[in-house]
Design a protein around this motif. Structure first.
Motif, PDB file in Angstrom:
ATOM      1  N   LEU A 158       0.834  -1.190   0.000  1.00 38.89           N
ATOM      2  CA  LEU A 158       0.000   0.000   0.000  1.00 38.89           C
ATOM      3  C   LEU A 158       0.872   1.244   0.000  1.00 38.89           C
ATOM      4  CD1 LEU A 158      -2.705  -0.963   2.670  1.00 38.89           C
ATOM      5  CD2 LEU A 158      -2.741  -1.367   0.197  1.00 38.89           C
ATOM      6  N   VAL A 159       0.393   2.275  -0.673  1.00 39.92           N
ATOM      7  CA  VAL A 159       1.067   3.570  -0.657  1.00 39.92           C
ATOM      8  C   VAL A 159       0.248   4.483   0.246  1.00 39.92           C
ATOM      9  CG1 VAL A 159       1.938   5.494  -2.023  1.00 39.92           C
ATOM     10  CG2 VAL A 159       1.858   3.190  -3.024  1.00 39.92           C
ATOM     11  N   VAL A 160       0.856   4.893   1.344  1.00 40.32           N
ATOM     12  CA  VAL A 160       0.132   5.627   2.389  1.00 40.32           C
ATOM     13  C   VAL A 160       0.890   6.900   2.741  1.00 40.32           C
ATOM     14  CG1 VAL A 160      -0.691   5.523   4.774  1.00 40.32           C
ATOM     15  CG2 VAL A 160      -0.847   3.498   3.311  1.00 40.32           C
ATOM     16  N   GLU A 161       0.123   7.944   2.995  1.00 43.04           N
ATOM     17  CA  GLU A 161       0.723   9.203   3.460  1.00 43.04           C
ATOM     18  C   GLU A 161      -0.171   9.772   4.558  1.00 43.04           C
ATOM     19  OE1 GLU A 161       3.003  12.941   1.459  1.00 43.04           O
ATOM     20  OE2 GLU A 161       1.051  12.416   0.603  1.00 43.04           O
ATOM     21  N   GLY A 162       0.409  10.019   5.723  1.00 40.06           N
ATOM     22  CA  GLY A 162      -0.386  10.506   6.845  1.00 40.06           C
ATOM     23  C   GLY A 162      -1.467   9.547   7.271  1.00 40.06           C
ATOM     24  N   GLY A 163      -1.239   8.240   7.060  1.00 41.15           N
ATOM     25  CA  GLY A 163      -2.221   7.228   7.432  1.00 41.15           C
ATOM     26  C   GLY A 163      -3.315   7.019   6.410  1.00 41.15           C
ATOM     27  N   ARG A 164      -3.363   7.862   5.381  1.00 35.96           N
ATOM     28  CA  ARG A 164      -4.418   7.764   4.366  1.00 35.96           C
ATOM     29  C   ARG A 164      -3.910   7.033   3.131  1.00 35.96           C
ATOM     30  NH1 ARG A 164      -8.853  10.794   5.235  1.00 35.96           N
ATOM     31  NH2 ARG A 164      -9.359  10.783   3.017  1.00 35.96           N
ATOM     32  N   LEU A 165      -4.776   6.215   2.567  1.00 34.81           N
ATOM     33  CA  LEU A 165      -4.425   5.414   1.400  1.00 34.81           C
ATOM     34  C   LEU A 165      -4.384   6.271   0.140  1.00 34.81           C
ATOM     35  CD1 LEU A 165      -3.962   2.533   0.217  1.00 34.81           C
ATOM     36  CD2 LEU A 165      -6.430   2.431  -0.154  1.00 34.81           C
ATOM     37  N   LEU A 166      -3.260   6.208  -0.579  1.00 34.02           N
ATOM     38  CA  LEU A 166      -3.126   6.914  -1.851  1.00 34.02           C
ATOM     39  C   LEU A 166      -3.259   5.977  -3.044  1.00 34.02           C
ATOM     40  CD1 LEU A 166      -0.059   9.234  -1.098  1.00 34.02           C
ATOM     41  CD2 LEU A 166      -2.495   9.755  -0.841  1.00 34.02           C
ATOM     42  N   GLY A 167      -2.805   4.760  -2.867  1.00 31.50           N
ATOM     43  CA  GLY A 167      -2.839   3.803  -3.973  1.00 31.50           C
ATOM     44  C   GLY A 167      -2.200   2.490  -3.567  1.00 31.50           C
ATOM     45  N   LEU A 168      -1.884   1.689  -4.557  1.00 29.78           N
ATOM     46  CA  LEU A 168      -1.322   0.362  -4.315  1.00 29.78           C
ATOM     47  C   LEU A 168      -0.330   0.043  -5.424  1.00 29.78           C
ATOM     48  CD1 LEU A 168      -3.221  -2.837  -3.285  1.00 29.78           C
ATOM     49  CD2 LEU A 168      -1.876  -2.867  -5.388  1.00 29.78           C
ATOM     50  N   VAL A 169       0.812  -0.511  -5.049  1.00 26.82           N
ATOM     51  CA  VAL A 169       1.803  -0.952  -6.030  1.00 26.82           C
ATOM     52  C   VAL A 169       1.872  -2.470  -5.988  1.00 26.82           C
ATOM     53  CG1 VAL A 169       4.216  -0.907  -6.745  1.00 26.82           C
ATOM     54  CG2 VAL A 169       3.163   1.163  -5.829  1.00 26.82           C
ATOM     55  N   SER A 170       1.624  -3.104  -7.124  1.00 18.43           N
ATOM     56  CA  SER A 170       1.678  -4.563  -7.229  1.00 18.43           C
ATOM     57  C   SER A 170       2.955  -4.972  -7.947  1.00 18.43           C
ATOM     58  CB  SER A 170       0.463  -5.081  -8.005  1.00 18.43           C
ATOM     59  OG  SER A 170       0.529  -4.636  -9.350  1.00 18.43           O
ATOM     60  N   ARG A 171       3.187  -6.265  -8.028  1.00 15.22           N
ATOM     61  CA  ARG A 171       4.345  -6.756  -8.768  1.00 15.22           C
ATOM     62  C   ARG A 171       4.262  -6.342 -10.236  1.00 15.22           C
ATOM     63  NH1 ARG A 171       5.114 -12.981  -6.521  1.00 15.22           N
ATOM     64  NH2 ARG A 171       5.753 -12.430  -4.401  1.00 15.22           N
ATOM     65  N   ALA A 172       3.046  -6.375 -10.780  1.00 16.16           N
ATOM     66  CA  ALA A 172       2.867  -5.978 -12.174  1.00 16.16           C
ATOM     67  C   ALA A 172       3.241  -4.513 -12.379  1.00 16.16           C
ATOM     68  CB  ALA A 172       1.426  -6.218 -12.613  1.00 16.16           C
ATOM     69  N   ASP A 173       2.877  -3.669 -11.396  1.00 11.48           N
ATOM     70  CA  ASP A 173       3.239  -2.255 -11.485  1.00 11.48           C
ATOM     71  C   ASP A 173       4.756  -2.085 -11.462  1.00 11.48           C
ATOM     72  OD1 ASP A 173       0.564  -1.347 -11.475  1.00 11.48           O
ATOM     73  OD2 ASP A 173       0.478  -1.480  -9.298  1.00 11.48           O
ATOM     74  N   LEU A 174       5.429  -2.896 -10.645  1.00 12.22           N
ATOM     75  CA  LEU A 174       6.880  -2.782 -10.542  1.00 12.22           C
ATOM     76  C   LEU A 174       7.582  -3.146 -11.851  1.00 12.22           C
ATOM     77  CD1 LEU A 174       8.229  -4.099  -7.111  1.00 12.22           C
ATOM     78  CD2 LEU A 174       8.308  -1.798  -8.051  1.00 12.22           C
ATOM     79  N   LEU A 175       6.983  -4.058 -12.607  1.00 16.62           N
ATOM     80  CA  LEU A 175       7.606  -4.449 -13.868  1.00 16.62           C
ATOM     81  C   LEU A 175       7.767  -3.263 -14.802  1.00 16.62           C
ATOM     82  CD1 LEU A 175       5.950  -7.906 -14.673  1.00 16.62           C
ATOM     83  CD2 LEU A 175       8.236  -7.448 -13.797  1.00 16.62           C
TER      84      LEU A 175
END
Length: 243
Positions: free
Chosen positions: A137-154
């Motif tokens: 999970l991508v979080v800033e100040g405890g709030r969810l901004l998005g999600l990075v998966s293995r596919a995104d990393l590729l």
């Protein structure tokens, strides 16, 4: 000038979580039923969903593994009296709640692993590998901004096509030797390096096929190297004993 080592490439060129993440993340409430979660994951073809409170703060995440663990836990055999004396009652209570829970709050994995939006692709990959997870999970100040998966990393590996710069052979050879000195397995005593027209040629002896493969990869990661030729031979037994 010696070409830069890949490990020393400025981090500014590495994609960050904010650039890689999927922003439209399906989140669930802590009161959502386990049955509804299972239908959601199955119907949307996703393997996990973050759990958010009413303020949008991340409480945890429910994964397929959590649901499967719940299903498997229903078949746990009753614990005998003698064994129960040596089992942590708090741990037993927590397992019971996870295997018999009916809401996301009951079965979720708390303290979901997360990164900030400035985390770089290599940092995220390290977290995934170290924690044995498929997404973060991508979080800033405890709030969810998005999600990075293995596919995104590729996508971080598929950068723009660039034309390699011409680097003098002497500088390429020096760069390869410097890279070898950084790796304890790359014993340069019995392995020599020659470079001609951007082609690195290894001569001499290597101790193992794994070392040969490692040297080829090491050389190809030096900017400016066009190809690698391995002319090394297996190290003789007598020489091996002296290493």
């Amino acid at each position: 000038m010696v070409p830069p080592d890949p490990k020393e490439v400025p981090m500014s060129v590495m994609p960050k979580a904010a650039e890689l993440m999927t922003r439209s993340v399906i989140a669930i409430s802590p009161e959502m039923s386990v049955d509804a979660i299972a239908r959601l994951l199955s119907g949307r073809g996703i393997s996990a969903a973050p759990v958010l409170d009413k303020a949008g703060q991340v409480l945890g995440v429910v994964t397929e593994a959590d649901l499967i663990a719940r299903l498997a836990g229903l078949k746990d055999a009753p614990m005998g009296f003698f064994r129960s004396l040596f089992t942590d009652p708090v741990a037993r209570a927590e397992r019971y709640a996870r295997t018999h829970g009916v809401t996301a709050r009951d079965v979720m994995t708390e303290g979901a692993i997360s990164v900030g939006p400035e985390a770089t692709a290599d940092e995220i990959a390290h977290v995934m590998e170290e924690k044995h997870i498929r997404r973060v999970l991508v979080v800033e100040g405890g709030r969810l901004l998005g999600l990075v998966s293995r596919a995104d990393l590729l996508r971080a590996l598929v950068g723009p096509v660039t034309v390699p710069q011409e680097v003098p052979d002497a500088e390429l050879r020096e760069a390869v030797l410097i890279a070898m000195k950084r790796e304890p397995w790359a014993n340069g005593v019995y392995t020599t390096v020659q470079v001609e027209d951007g082609v690195v040629r290894f001569e001499g002896f290597t101790q193992h096929d794994g070392v040969r493969r490692g040297l080829q990869v090491l050389a190809m990661n030096v900017p400016g190297v066009r190809a690698v030729l391995d002319n090394t031979q297996p190290m003789p037994a007598g020489m091996m004993a002296a290493v």
